[in-house]
Design a protein around this motif. Sequence first.
Motif, short mmCIF file in Angstrom:
data_model
loop_
_atom_site.label_atom_id
_atom_site.label_comp_id
_atom_site.label_asym_id
_atom_site.label_seq_id
_atom_site.Cartn_x
_atom_site.Cartn_y
_atom_site.Cartn_z
N LEU A 30 21.44 -43.60 -2.98
CA LEU A 30 19.84 -41.87 -3.48
C LEU A 30 18.74 -42.51 -2.64
N ALA A 31 19.02 -43.84 -2.74
CA ALA A 31 17.46 -44.20 -2.16
C ALA A 31 17.52 -44.77 0.22
N ALA A 32 18.86 -44.28 -0.06
CA ALA A 32 18.97 -44.85 0.94
C ALA A 32 18.99 -43.64 1.71
N ALA A 33 19.62 -42.40 1.64
CA ALA A 33 19.67 -40.89 1.48
C ALA A 33 18.01 -40.40 2.44
N ALA A 34 17.07 -40.80 1.03
CA ALA A 34 15.62 -40.36 0.96
C ALA A 34 14.95 -41.43 2.31
N ALA A 35 15.76 -42.38 2.18
CA ALA A 35 14.61 -43.41 3.23
C ALA A 35 15.23 -43.31 4.90
N PHE A 36 15.98 -42.73 5.13
CA PHE A 36 16.55 -41.82 6.18
C PHE A 36 15.50 -40.94 7.11
N THR A 37 14.97 -39.75 5.66
CA THR A 37 14.00 -38.57 6.46
C THR A 37 12.77 -39.10 6.13
N LEU A 38 12.67 -40.46 6.70
CA LEU A 38 11.21 -41.20 6.58
C LEU A 38 11.11 -40.74 8.14
N PRO A 39 9.60 -40.61 8.46
CA PRO A 39 9.55 -40.58 10.15
C PRO A 39 9.69 -41.84 10.68
N GLU A 40 10.00 -42.38 11.98
CA GLU A 40 10.01 -43.40 12.20
C GLU A 40 8.39 -44.06 13.06
N ILE A 42 15.45 -51.86 15.55
CA ILE A 42 16.06 -50.57 15.65
C ILE A 42 14.99 -49.76 14.39
N GLY A 43 14.03 -50.32 13.68
CA GLY A 43 12.88 -49.41 13.52
C GLY A 43 12.92 -49.61 12.36
N ARG A 44 11.96 -48.83 11.38
CA ARG A 44 11.81 -48.83 9.61
C ARG A 44 12.72 -48.61 9.36
N ARG A 45 13.50 -47.35 9.45
CA ARG A 45 13.97 -45.87 9.03
C ARG A 45 15.13 -46.18 9.12
N TRP A 46 15.40 -46.70 10.25
CA TRP A 46 17.47 -47.29 10.34
C TRP A 46 17.41 -48.65 9.64
N THR A 47 16.51 -49.62 9.61
CA THR A 47 16.13 -50.88 8.52
C THR A 47 16.32 -50.80 6.81
N LEU A 48 15.08 -50.13 7.20
CA LEU A 48 15.66 -49.61 5.79
C LEU A 48 16.59 -49.00 4.93
N THR A 49 17.54 -47.89 5.40
CA THR A 49 18.17 -47.15 5.25
C THR A 49 19.41 -48.19 5.36
N ILE A 50 19.05 -48.85 5.87
CA ILE A 50 20.80 -49.63 6.02
C ILE A 50 21.09 -51.21 5.50
N PHE A 51 19.56 -51.60 4.73
CA PHE A 51 19.54 -53.19 3.51
C PHE A 51 19.64 -51.92 2.44
N LEU A 52 19.01 -50.75 2.14
CA LEU A 52 19.50 -50.23 0.46
C LEU A 52 20.83 -49.92 0.69
N ALA A 53 21.41 -49.20 1.68
CA ALA A 53 22.82 -49.41 1.53
C ALA A 53 24.19 -50.51 1.26
#
Length: 483
Positions: free
Chosen positions: A465-475, A361-372
């Motif tokens: 907050l980290a999850a929200a920021a992670a979602f803005t990173l480019p894939e 699913i990609g870096r951005r979604w993985t990071l966002t999901i695990f932070l959430a």
Amino acid sequence: MSEHDAATQPPTLTRAERLDRLPFTRRHGRMLGASGIGWALDAMDVGLISFVIAALSVHWQITKGDASMIASAGFAGMAIGATLGGLLADRIGRRNVFALTLLVYGLATGASALAGGVAMLIALRFVVGLGLGAELPVASTLMSEFAPARIRGRVIVWLEAFWALGWILAAVIGTFVAAEGENGWRWALAIGMVPAFYSLVVRLGMPESVRFLEKKGRHDEAEQIVQRFEESAGIEPGGGGASAAGDSGVDARGTSPSAAANPSPSAAANASPSAATNPSPPAAGTEHRESIWSRGLRGRTTALWVVWFCINLSYYGAFIWIPTLLVDRGFDLTKSFTFTLIITLAQIPGYAAAAWLIEVIGRRWTLTIFLAGSALAAGAYGMADSETMIIAAGCALSFFNLGAWGALYAIGPELYPTAVRGTGTGAAAGFGRIASLLAPFLVPVLVATGTQVLAFAVFAGAFALAAAAAFTLPEQRGRALEE
């Protein structure tokens, strides 16, 4: 050569492209293992201090303020070390800095075992932190520059998974060594000298980054390293390469023999200097060096810094204090350390899940999901009121938080071009270490103000907050590293 013949020649591949097209070989595996052992030793040292602090609270009756100073001294060193390590890695090489950091923190950890008082221990922990902080971003940068593009994210999560092994080792040492008698913590720190000896293995056995060597005009060294990786993949350097590039008659430089012998004017004009057999080194002072705050990078730099700050605040605030907080709740040292060991074991499946998802699913979604997930688990741990809930919520926090760390280390180096890759990852890590410096002081204040519930509510908010920021990173999944 006719225009038709020139147009049909296979395109020239750079050395970076030659590395990206390779399968994962034994040479990649050895490099991952060497980097991973250094990573695990780093985690062991960071984890040990949480058990040492808990033991000293019993044997030396140190105050919460002293405990905070011991932990924060190491994180202060890590903040400086991460920033300086990244800068040095872009100037003297990734491998050299990696080995130097292992030596510094290994010797300082061994010396910490001889500390006769809190002040000396604080000073030595600062030196330990210098090495620890510099090692992590440099190791991930080096490994990312060798990993094949299609599985680069997964490889970096595998590297980060060694952190779990190191923290588990710290929990084992803490449970069976640090908890044994008044001087158990000294023996635990003495074991931390292992990285000093391992630094020799790193220095002698690991290759330097090909991209770094090219930036410094050391093209012969870079070519030799690429050829060794191609040989490991079953591709004959200077020969056909069909196993990786198809039956196109492409040699190890990615150029067909006929094209090499009779290059067209257009091909010669467009050829990358890094792909040539003996390219001329760049003239001194002409190397372009983009800033991590330039227009094209400032957005991702800001988001990455936010993620680093928030994840450091929550991770170190929670895991450095969990053994001591359990002691404060009435558990003895052995039971407190055993609970921590069980919670730590959940890191392994967290890394495994992140390693699989990051290429699906990609870096951005993985990071966002695990932070959430970390945010939800932190809130649950704060409200845990039984042994079962403590272990369940703690394991969930371990699972999601360490999976997020794996994704973060994977995405960081991919956000920057080669000239500032070490600087970008190191600066983000250094900024994050400011939060890890504050966390040990923050926890006692939050616990005194509103009990454990308030402390973990703050951690949950930081993860969100980290999850929200992670979602803005480019894939960046599947993309080649920027040059």
